[in-house]
Design an enzyme around this catalytic site. Structure first.
Site, PDB file in Angstrom:
ATOM      1  N   ASP A  44      45.795  33.578  31.473  1.00 25.81           N
ATOM      2  CA  ASP A  44      45.521  33.323  30.058  1.00 25.81           C
ATOM      3  C   ASP A  44      44.190  32.606  29.891  1.00 25.81           C
ATOM      4  OD1 ASP A  44      46.149  33.473  27.359  1.00 25.81           O
ATOM      5  OD2 ASP A  44      47.081  31.493  27.347  1.00 25.81           O
ATOM      6  N   ASP A  54      53.228  33.310  24.588  1.00 22.46           N
ATOM      7  CA  ASP A  54      53.304  31.855  24.729  1.00 22.46           C
ATOM      8  C   ASP A  54      54.718  31.360  24.475  1.00 22.46           C
ATOM      9  OD1 ASP A  54      50.518  31.817  25.167  1.00 22.46           O
ATOM     10  OD2 ASP A  54      50.157  31.857  23.020  1.00 22.46           O
TER      11      ASP A  54
END
Length: 447
Positions: free
Chosen positions: A199, A368
């Protein structure tokens, strides 16, 4: 504003906006912890041991393996998983570049249907079996099919109440996160760290796939066809609201979408205005808005000069309040009505990204939600003390990320800080805090 009204501070507005994103994240983690606590039985453990997925295709963890072998196997599994995710993300960027938006939308809808229908149905079967719920097969299939179809329509196809869309997004995150908790322990922890590093690279590197995708969407002024949770924006004007009615939406012109509209833009360029909607205006622009259950209109007529950004509110806004308020990007931005077009475009770029939408609302990818919940779900398999510690660490990391978002005003990855703190607190709680608490209890120093 009333003479005796107390102005709202930036902390109040910032706190309200943070709560709007922390609440669904906390709810998703809570649901995963409940599912893990209820379904963490021998049957689910045997199912997870026999199941094979992309995350376990390279190495299948066995209890007889040494810790070093488990670690190396988990590294190999994580490498394969991150490679597949990276390739799929670049494919998404390529399809979006060639404007295959409808295909991507239908694919995302099909994926959501699979998650809600098949993964959700499997979990429902586990719950029915555990609690011996009397239900026939036909009724179960009909209810499950309707549940999945309504979820797909709510997320992708139709405009319905925003709370329904947000609720289905949380459910999708919860279902996927629960299935990730069925992975072997070493693979789960190494995979969490690997995804946090991915990420970080995908968002911040110039050639990162997520960064390329966001920049491409911004340049085209289009929404990314992905599962993204968007919190409803808040207004941080001193008055708090206009006429006692809170402002909920920001409307944005699609620049360059219509040649006729493009010809109407003169040398004055685009501007930001907070004036009232004027039905008698001479210019009508196509606009998009953040969906809001409190308002039914989906188009707006913008008056008094050509504008690219105006506030659409439920009440009436006085002309002296012509400003855009977004707590997480520095409070207020006042742009003169005769600003060059390039400057207005640069301001539009500041408003968008993974963290902030064009409305000023916080956007958080469903990935997330998933990996936050996987972390606390894995902690719930040990004990609830680690769950509390990991939850506080994740929320603290998310708060730090949102503060950095307000500071740098650019797209930021949401996983690294929270995952790093969560893993650290898990290890500290399991190796140090638990030993300390047990010894205090045994010596009657703590009850």
């Amino acid at each position: 504003m009333a003479p005796n009204a107390r102005p709202r501070s930036i902390l109040e507005s910032l706190g309200e906006e943070i709560i709007r994103i922390i609440t669904p994240v906390s709810l998703c983690m809570l649901l995963v912890v409940i599912l893990v606590s209820v379904l963490n039985t021998d049957s689910s453990s045997s199912y997870s041991a026999s199941a094979t997925s992309i995350a376990t295709i390279a190495y299948s963890e066995s209890s007889s393996d040494s810790s070093w072998d488990k670690f190396l196997g988990a590294l190999l599994n994580s490498l394969v998983f991150v490679t597949v995710v990276t390739a799929v993300t670049f494919l998404l960027v390529l399809l979006f570049y060639f404007r295959c938006t409808k295909f991507l939308k239908y694919y995302m809808g099909f994926s959501s249907f699979v998650v809600l229908g098949f993964m959700g149905g499997e979990i429902a079967v586990f719950l029915i079996e555990k609690y011996s719920i009397p239900i026939d097969c036909i009724t179960f299939l009909v209810v499950l099919f309707n549940f999945a179809v309504v979820g797909v329509l709510a997320v992708f196809m139709t405009k319905i109440a925003i709370i329904v869309t947000q609720g289905y997004l949380v459910l999708i995150g919860m279902l996927v996160a629960y299935w990730f908790t069925l992975l072997p322990e070493w693979t789960t922890w190494v995979l969490l760290v690997a995804m946090a590093l991915y990420d970080l690279a995908a968002v911040l590197l110039p050639v990162g796939p997520l960064r390329l995708l966001v920049e491409l969407a911004i340049s085209r002024d289009e929404d990314i066809p992905a599962l993204v949770y968007e919190a409803r924006p808040v207004n941080c004007n001193d008055s708090g609201s206009t006429g006692g009615v809170p402002q909920r939406r920001v409307w944005r012109d699609k620049r360059g979408e219509d040649s006729v509209n493009g010809s109407n833009h003169n040398s004055n360029g685009n501007s930001v205005s907070g004036e009232n909607v004027n039905p008698g205006s001479n210019s009508t622009l196509n606009a998009t808005a953040v969906p809001d259950s409190d308002s039914d209109s989906n188009s707006v007529v913008i008056g008094h000069t050509d504008t690219s950004l105006v506030r659409a509110e439920e009440g009436r806004a006085p002309e002296r309040d012509a400003e855009l308020s977004t707590p997480l990007i520095g409070g207020r931005m006042n742009i003169p009505p005769h600003q060059p077009e390039d400057d207005a475009a640069s301001e539009s770029l500041m408003l968008e990204g993974i963290g902030l939408g064009s409305s000023g609302a916080i956007k958080l990818g469903l990935g997330d939600f998933i990996f936050y919940s996987v972390l606390v779900g894995r902690a719930a398999m040990y004990d609830f003390m680690t769950v509390y510690a990991c939850y506080l660490a994740i929320i603290a990391g998310l708060g730090v990320t949102l503060m950095l978002l307000a500071l740098y005003q650019k797209a930021l990855p949401a996983l690294p800080v929270s995952i790093a703190l969560g893993v650290l607190f898990y290890l500290l709680t399991r190796l140090l805090l638990e030993v300390f608490v047990v010894q205090c209890s045994l010596n009657l120093l703590m009850f």
